[in-house]
Design an enzyme around this catalytic site. Sequence first.
Site, mmCIF file in Angstrom:
data_model
loop_
_atom_site.group_PDB
_atom_site.id
_atom_site.type_symbol
_atom_site.label_atom_id
_atom_site.label_comp_id
_atom_site.label_asym_id
_atom_site.label_seq_id
_atom_site.Cartn_x
_atom_site.Cartn_y
_atom_site.Cartn_z
ATOM 1 C CE1 TYR A 57 -4.035 1.824 0.081
ATOM 2 C CE2 TYR A 57 -3.274 2.857 2.106
ATOM 3 C CZ TYR A 57 -4.169 2.781 1.065
ATOM 4 O OH TYR A 57 -5.211 3.682 1.009
ATOM 5 C CD1 TRP A 98 -6.139 6.831 -1.166
ATOM 6 C CD2 TRP A 98 -4.307 8.078 -0.848
ATOM 7 N NE1 TRP A 98 -5.458 6.282 -0.106
ATOM 8 C CE2 TRP A 98 -4.333 7.026 0.103
ATOM 9 C CE3 TRP A 98 -3.244 8.968 -0.839
ATOM 10 C CZ2 TRP A 98 -3.336 6.866 1.064
ATOM 11 C CZ3 TRP A 98 -2.255 8.820 0.108
ATOM 12 C CH2 TRP A 98 -2.295 7.776 1.044
#
Length: 334
Positions: A63, A272
């Site tokens: 991630y 995001w």
Amino acid sequence: MDDDDSTRLGKQLVFRRTGVPGEVLEMEHTSLISQAPDPGEVLVRILAAPINPADLNTIEGTYGVKPALPATPGIEGCGVVEISSSAEFEAGDRVIFLRRAATWACHTTAPAQDLHKLPPGMDVLQAAMLKVNPATAWRLIHGYGPLEKGAWLVQNVGNSAVGRCVIQLARDLGLRTISFVRRPALSEELQQLGADHVFTDDDAGSAAALDALDGANAALAFNAVGGESALRLMKLLRRGGTHVTYGAMGRKPLTIPNGLLIFHDIQIRGLWVTRWIESAPLDEVHAVYEDLAARVAAGKLLLPVDSTYPLEKYQEALARLEALDRSGKVLFVP
């Protein structure tokens, strides 16, 4: 925290190295006295916390944010305040976490500014899923300029959590949607949510979408796949339309034809939602979540739940994620 709390044991899932979640996760017990809140903090008992792809990617080490190890996963969840050292919250308040908060645990401590208070009576499981996917859908629709009533939105993975939220929000905002899916059997379910059209994510589906648009073309395209799927969305955009990538499930890069940039001036953006939460004014963030929570409480914005597991059965929960018949989110209910 009184003296009796020093003997109470909490539990949490922990990983001390990155790797396959089922191999590196382990259960850990800890005294709740160690989680007593400092001034400005709140101790929250977790009621439910979903397993998200971002959680798995964090454990795997792939991630975009890498926590210090050892770490407890959990980017979102719903809980009830047990002890508050902040004037903004009191015991009994139900909250969600606006930032990563180690929610795969029975308790966690967080700064008050990282919490959002929920309206009374909200379903715990739906509340636990509020932070990421509904907010992502909201930003996809609202983050790239005003839309006229009846504007078209196109998206792939229409059956995903974000895709379902886009469909439900667009339905109530007077916008129209075309959603692409891998399996035709999903069409009826999404249309019941309010999808205007659902097509298979292939060339035949793209041709059907062009017919449905009838020359109008889409204002926004939402991509969570990449590769050919993302390209098909681009070709459905009107001149000056915006293509937003918020996921990469296909693990393939975007290929952008020169003509779409030169002659159609399409805009290529990325989203995001974590960055929006961290950078937007706090009042704006709370206003969005108040709106979303009200929609959830009214039954207008709901996500399917497949199953729930206690923390002790984390191996079973992880295995359920791979089940072919899974039909919604898997959540921990500590």
